[in-house]
Design a protein around this motif. Structure first.
Motif, PDB file in Angstrom:
ATOM      1  N   GLU A  93       9.473   2.732  -3.704  1.00 43.79           N
ATOM      2  CA  GLU A  93       8.068   2.987  -3.383  1.00 43.79           C
ATOM      3  C   GLU A  93       7.346   3.443  -4.641  1.00 43.79           C
ATOM      4  N   TYR A  94       6.096   3.022  -4.794  1.00 46.08           N
ATOM      5  CA  TYR A  94       5.220   3.584  -5.822  1.00 46.08           C
ATOM      6  C   TYR A  94       4.139   4.342  -5.072  1.00 46.08           C
ATOM      7  N   GLY A  95       4.176   5.650  -5.080  1.00 40.48           N
ATOM      8  CA  GLY A  95       3.236   6.435  -4.279  1.00 40.48           C
ATOM      9  C   GLY A  95       3.396   6.063  -2.824  1.00 40.48           C
TER      10      GLY A  95
ATOM     11  N   VAL B 223       5.019   0.786  -0.386  1.00 46.10           N
ATOM     12  CA  VAL B 223       6.437   0.426  -0.266  1.00 46.10           C
ATOM     13  C   VAL B 223       6.602  -0.975  -0.847  1.00 46.10           C
ATOM     14  N   VAL B 224       7.425  -1.106  -1.888  1.00 44.38           N
ATOM     15  CA  VAL B 224       7.624  -2.423  -2.508  1.00 44.38           C
ATOM     16  C   VAL B 224       8.889  -3.083  -1.945  1.00 44.38           C
ATOM     17  N   LEU B 225       9.962  -2.322  -1.898  1.00 45.72           N
ATOM     18  CA  LEU B 225      11.223  -2.864  -1.361  1.00 45.72           C
ATOM     19  C   LEU B 225      11.737  -1.916  -0.288  1.00 45.72           C
TER      20      LEU B 225
ATOM     21  N   GLY C  35      11.111 -15.466  -4.046  1.00 46.93           N
ATOM     22  CA  GLY C  35      10.253 -14.727  -3.123  1.00 46.93           C
ATOM     23  C   GLY C  35       8.818 -14.850  -3.590  1.00 46.93           C
ATOM     24  N   ALA C  36       7.900 -14.531  -2.700  1.00 51.86           N
ATOM     25  CA  ALA C  36       6.480 -14.655  -3.031  1.00 51.86           C
ATOM     26  C   ALA C  36       6.121 -13.770  -4.223  1.00 51.86           C
ATOM     27  N   SER C  37       5.065 -14.161  -4.906  1.00 52.99           N
ATOM     28  CA  SER C  37       4.606 -13.393  -6.060  1.00 52.99           C
ATOM     29  C   SER C  37       4.259 -11.965  -5.625  1.00 52.99           C
ATOM     30  N   GLY C  38       4.754 -10.997  -6.358  1.00 52.37           N
ATOM     31  CA  GLY C  38       4.424  -9.598  -6.068  1.00 52.37           C
ATOM     32  C   GLY C  38       5.298  -8.943  -5.021  1.00 52.37           C
ATOM     33  N   CYS C  39       6.348  -9.655  -4.555  1.00 52.93           N
ATOM     34  CA  CYS C  39       7.145  -9.067  -3.468  1.00 52.93           C
ATOM     35  C   CYS C  39       8.210  -8.094  -3.981  1.00 52.93           C
ATOM     36  N   GLY C  40       8.372  -7.974  -5.295  1.00 50.17           N
ATOM     37  CA  GLY C  40       9.277  -6.940  -5.795  1.00 50.17           C
ATOM     38  C   GLY C  40      10.539  -7.436  -6.466  1.00 50.17           C
ATOM     39  N   LYS C  41      10.588  -8.716  -6.831  1.00 44.94           N
ATOM     40  CA  LYS C  41      11.812  -9.268  -7.456  1.00 44.94           C
ATOM     41  C   LYS C  41      12.062  -8.608  -8.824  1.00 44.94           C
ATOM     42  N   SER C  42      10.994  -8.517  -9.636  1.00 45.95           N
ATOM     43  CA  SER C  42      11.165  -7.910 -10.969  1.00 45.95           C
ATOM     44  C   SER C  42      11.512  -6.430 -10.842  1.00 45.95           C
ATOM     45  N   THR C  43      10.917  -5.780  -9.866  1.00 44.87           N
ATOM     46  CA  THR C  43      11.227  -4.372  -9.643  1.00 44.87           C
ATOM     47  C   THR C  43      12.707  -4.218  -9.312  1.00 44.87           C
ATOM     48  N   PHE C  44      13.212  -5.113  -8.482  1.00 49.22           N
ATOM     49  CA  PHE C  44      14.630  -5.090  -8.118  1.00 49.22           C
ATOM     50  C   PHE C  44      15.500  -5.267  -9.367  1.00 49.22           C
ATOM     51  N   LEU C  45      15.104  -6.216 -10.224  1.00 48.63           N
ATOM     52  CA  LEU C  45      15.847  -6.471 -11.462  1.00 48.63           C
ATOM     53  C   LEU C  45      15.800  -5.258 -12.389  1.00 48.63           C
ATOM     54  N   ARG C  46      14.624  -4.622 -12.461  1.00 49.89           N
ATOM     55  CA  ARG C  46      14.490  -3.440 -13.330  1.00 49.89           C
ATOM     56  C   ARG C  46      15.377  -2.296 -12.839  1.00 49.89           C
ATOM     57  N   MET C  47      15.592  -2.233 -11.526  1.00 50.03           N
ATOM     58  CA  MET C  47      16.495  -1.188 -11.011  1.00 50.03           C
ATOM     59  C   MET C  47      17.943  -1.512 -11.386  1.00 50.03           C
TER      60      MET C  47
ATOM     61  N   ALA D 165      16.092   0.507 -15.712  1.00 52.61           N
ATOM     62  CA  ALA D 165      14.782   0.879 -16.249  1.00 52.61           C
ATOM     63  C   ALA D 165      13.923   1.558 -15.180  1.00 52.61           C
ATOM     64  N   GLU D 166      14.310   1.432 -13.921  1.00 49.81           N
ATOM     65  CA  GLU D 166      13.619   2.096 -12.809  1.00 49.81           C
ATOM     66  C   GLU D 166      14.683   2.650 -11.873  1.00 49.81           C
ATOM     67  N   SER D 167      14.346   3.714 -11.179  1.00 53.74           N
ATOM     68  CA  SER D 167      15.300   4.262 -10.204  1.00 53.74           C
ATOM     69  C   SER D 167      14.823   3.951  -8.797  1.00 53.74           C
TER      70      SER D 167
ATOM     71  N   ASP E  43      14.718 -12.643 -15.935  1.00 48.21           N
ATOM     72  CA  ASP E  43      13.477 -12.591 -15.159  1.00 48.21           C
ATOM     73  C   ASP E  43      12.618 -13.791 -15.521  1.00 48.21           C
ATOM     74  N   GLU E  44      12.734 -14.834 -14.731  1.00 42.25           N
ATOM     75  CA  GLU E  44      12.026 -16.100 -14.982  1.00 42.25           C
ATOM     76  C   GLU E  44      12.146 -16.542 -16.431  1.00 42.25           C
ATOM     77  N   PRO E  45      13.355 -16.652 -16.945  1.00 44.95           N
ATOM     78  CA  PRO E  45      13.526 -16.889 -18.378  1.00 44.95           C
ATOM     79  C   PRO E  45      13.025 -18.258 -18.825  1.00 44.95           C
TER      80      PRO E  45
ATOM     81  N   THR F  91      13.508 -16.515 -10.165  1.00 41.26           N
ATOM     82  CA  THR F  91      12.809 -17.761 -10.482  1.00 41.26           C
ATOM     83  C   THR F  91      11.734 -18.031  -9.439  1.00 41.26           C
ATOM     84  N   HIS F  92      10.665 -18.702  -9.872  1.00 42.88           N
ATOM     85  CA  HIS F  92       9.654 -19.164  -8.918  1.00 42.88           C
ATOM     86  C   HIS F  92       9.970 -20.564  -8.438  1.00 42.88           C
ATOM     87  N   ASP F  93      10.969 -21.170  -9.075  1.00 42.76           N
ATOM     88  CA  ASP F  93      11.292 -22.570  -8.809  1.00 42.76           C
ATOM     89  C   ASP F  93      12.498 -22.617  -7.870  1.00 42.76           C
TER      90      ASP F  93
HETATM   91  N1  LIG Z   1       5.059   0.777 -12.331  1.00 37.86           N
HETATM   92  C1  LIG Z   1       4.432   0.389 -11.221  1.00 37.86           C
HETATM   93  N2  LIG Z   1       3.542   1.196 -10.601  1.00 37.86           N
HETATM   94  C2  LIG Z   1       2.923   0.831  -9.475  1.00 37.86           C
HETATM   95  N3  LIG Z   1       3.114  -0.355  -8.860  1.00 37.86           N
HETATM   96  C3  LIG Z   1       3.978  -1.207  -9.429  1.00 37.86           C
HETATM   97  C4  LIG Z   1       4.681  -0.889 -10.633  1.00 37.86           C
HETATM   98  N4  LIG Z   1       5.485  -1.943 -10.957  1.00 37.86           N
HETATM   99  C5  LIG Z   1       5.281  -2.866  -9.994  1.00 37.86           C
HETATM  100  N5  LIG Z   1       4.388  -2.437  -9.083  1.00 37.86           N
HETATM  101  C6  LIG Z   1       3.931  -3.164  -7.894  1.00 37.86           C
HETATM  102  O1  LIG Z   1       5.098  -3.542  -7.191  1.00 37.86           O
HETATM  103  C7  LIG Z   1       4.896  -4.809  -6.579  1.00 37.86           C
HETATM  104  C8  LIG Z   1       6.049  -5.714  -6.952  1.00 37.86           C
HETATM  105  O2  LIG Z   1       5.919  -6.117  -8.313  1.00 37.86           O
HETATM  106  P1  LIG Z   1       7.004  -7.068  -8.999  1.00 37.86           P
HETATM  107  O3  LIG Z   1       6.514  -7.336 -10.374  1.00 37.86           O
HETATM  108  O4  LIG Z   1       8.344  -6.482  -8.832  1.00 37.86           O
HETATM  109  O5  LIG Z   1       6.897  -8.366  -8.084  1.00 37.86           O
HETATM  110  P2  LIG Z   1       7.506  -9.815  -8.339  1.00 37.86           P
HETATM  111  O6  LIG Z   1       8.046 -10.293  -7.043  1.00 37.86           O
HETATM  112  O7  LIG Z   1       8.444  -9.791  -9.490  1.00 37.86           O
HETATM  113  O8  LIG Z   1       6.190 -10.607  -8.732  1.00 37.86           O
HETATM  114  P3  LIG Z   1       6.003 -11.965  -9.580  1.00 37.86           P
HETATM  115  O9  LIG Z   1       6.801 -13.007  -8.867  1.00 37.86           O
HETATM  116  O10 LIG Z   1       4.534 -12.222  -9.502  1.00 37.86           O
HETATM  117  O11 LIG Z   1       6.482 -11.686 -10.967  1.00 37.86           O
HETATM  118  C9  LIG Z   1       3.531  -5.312  -7.036  1.00 37.86           C
HETATM  119  O12 LIG Z   1       2.613  -5.070  -6.010  1.00 37.86           O
HETATM  120  C10 LIG Z   1       3.235  -4.467  -8.240  1.00 37.86           C
HETATM  121  O13 LIG Z   1       1.852  -4.271  -8.384  1.00 37.86           O
END
Ligand SMILES: Nc1ncnc2c1ncn2[C@@H]1O[C@H](COP(=O)(O)OP(=O)(O)OP(=O)(O)O)[C@@H](O)[C@H]1O
Length: 264
Positions: free
Chosen positions: A12-14, A17-19, A36-48, A52-54, A165-167, A198-200
């Motif tokens: 969660e960010y504040g 809820v992302v994942l 997954g759809a754009s913005g659904c949290g794939k990169s966040t999952f990878l960063r965990m 780089a993120e907890s 991450d989408e290399p 990947t988006h593909d």
């Molecule tokens: N540091 C942060 N602080 C607040 N919100 C964040 C932060 N990092 C990501 N988010 C939010 O978390 C959500 C998921 O972002 P993320 O980049 O993980 O999605 P994604 O599935 O990888 O998107 P895309 O496919 O477009 O790259 C987005 O709504 C984004 O705005």
């Protein structure tokens, strides 16, 4: 025991809820693709996974022990862009991780340590097909060559897990095919565990031994931040084998409709 175990993981960010509630077990040597759809949290999952993120809640275990909450040498990462230093040569780009680790104050190795690291760096450049470009500046390399360099950089520390991450997202289709062959070859030879966003969808099906789909199972249009995405499909795949073709169109439609809604 699974190499990576994820139990009831939330991010969660504040109040957003992302994942939510992700459970996953991955064995060593799997090639996991994430869509997954754009913005659904794939990169966040990878960063965990990178450290780089907890997670806000839940557990991430590596060989049964909590994953260190900072990027370590057991994990390498390649992003879509900007992973390499444009003002350094290819060989210096590959050496830099080793130099920063072994000589953090000077940022440079000397004598036999440098000799050894240099030989390893040249070997790594050969493995990604950049041997002849060792002395070129990264800014002189094409996009595909820069991504080869980023992969060489990430593999230099012999990581056990490679996070991508989408290399290949910014590369032309022909170059992408070459990169697919390269990454599959490196994966097969090294036995490394790969997670690749990947988006593909086709790329996800073609490269992975397992495809994960991230999506929301509950949604409140009045409060879109109230619920996060989770893994809605976990599909085992066979390289070169028959893919679950009946699933692909449904998944593609789902991914595109969410994507279009977001871009509307
Ligand atoms: N540091 C942060 N602080 C607040 N919100 C964040 C932060 N990092 C990501 N988010 C939010 O978390 C959500 C998921 O972002 P993320 O980049 O993980 O999605 P994604 O599935 O990888 O998107 P895309 O496919 O477009 O790259 C987005 O709504 C984004 O705005």
């Amino acid at each position: 025991m699974s190499a990576i175990e994820i139990c009831s993981l939330w991010k969660e960010y504040g109040s957003t809820v992302v994942l939510e509630n992700i459970d996953l077990q991955v064995s060593a040597g799997e090639f996991v693709t994430l869509v997954g759809a754009s913005g659904c949290g794939k990169s966040t999952f990878l960063r965990m996974l990178l450290g780089a993120e907890s997670p806000t809640r839940g557990q991430l275990l590596l060989d049964g022990a909590p994953m260190t909450p900072e990027p370590g040498p057991d994990r390498g990462v390649v992003f879509q862009k900007y992973s390499v230093f444009p003002h350094l040569t290819a060989i210096a780009n590959v050496l830099i991780a080793e130099e920063m680790e072994q000589a953090p104050w000077l940022g440079r190795l000397f004598g036999s340590a440098r000799h050894e690291a240099l030989a390893q760096a040249h070997d790594m450049l050969e493995r990604v097909g950049l041997g002849p470009a060792a002395d070129k500046y990264a800014s002189e390399l094409s996009g595909g060559m820069q991504q080869r360099l980023a992969i060489a950089q990430a593999l230099m520390k012999n990581p056990r897990i490679l996070l991508l991450d989408e290399p290949f997202g910014a590369l032309d289709p022909g170059i992408r095919k070459d990169m697919h062959a390269l990454i599959l070859d490196l994966w097969e030879r090294s036995g490394i565990t790969i997670f690749m966003v990947t988006h593909d969808l086709k790329e996800g099906f073609d490269l992975g031994t397992r495809l994960l789909v991230f999506d929301k199972v509950r949604d409140d249009p009045q409060a879109p931040e109230a619920y996060g995405a989770t893994i809605t499909y976990d599909i085992p795949l066979q390289h070169g084998g028959q893919q679950p073709a009946e699933l692909a169109p449904a998944l593609q439609a789902r991914l595109s409709s969410t994507h279009n809604k977001e871009n509307a």
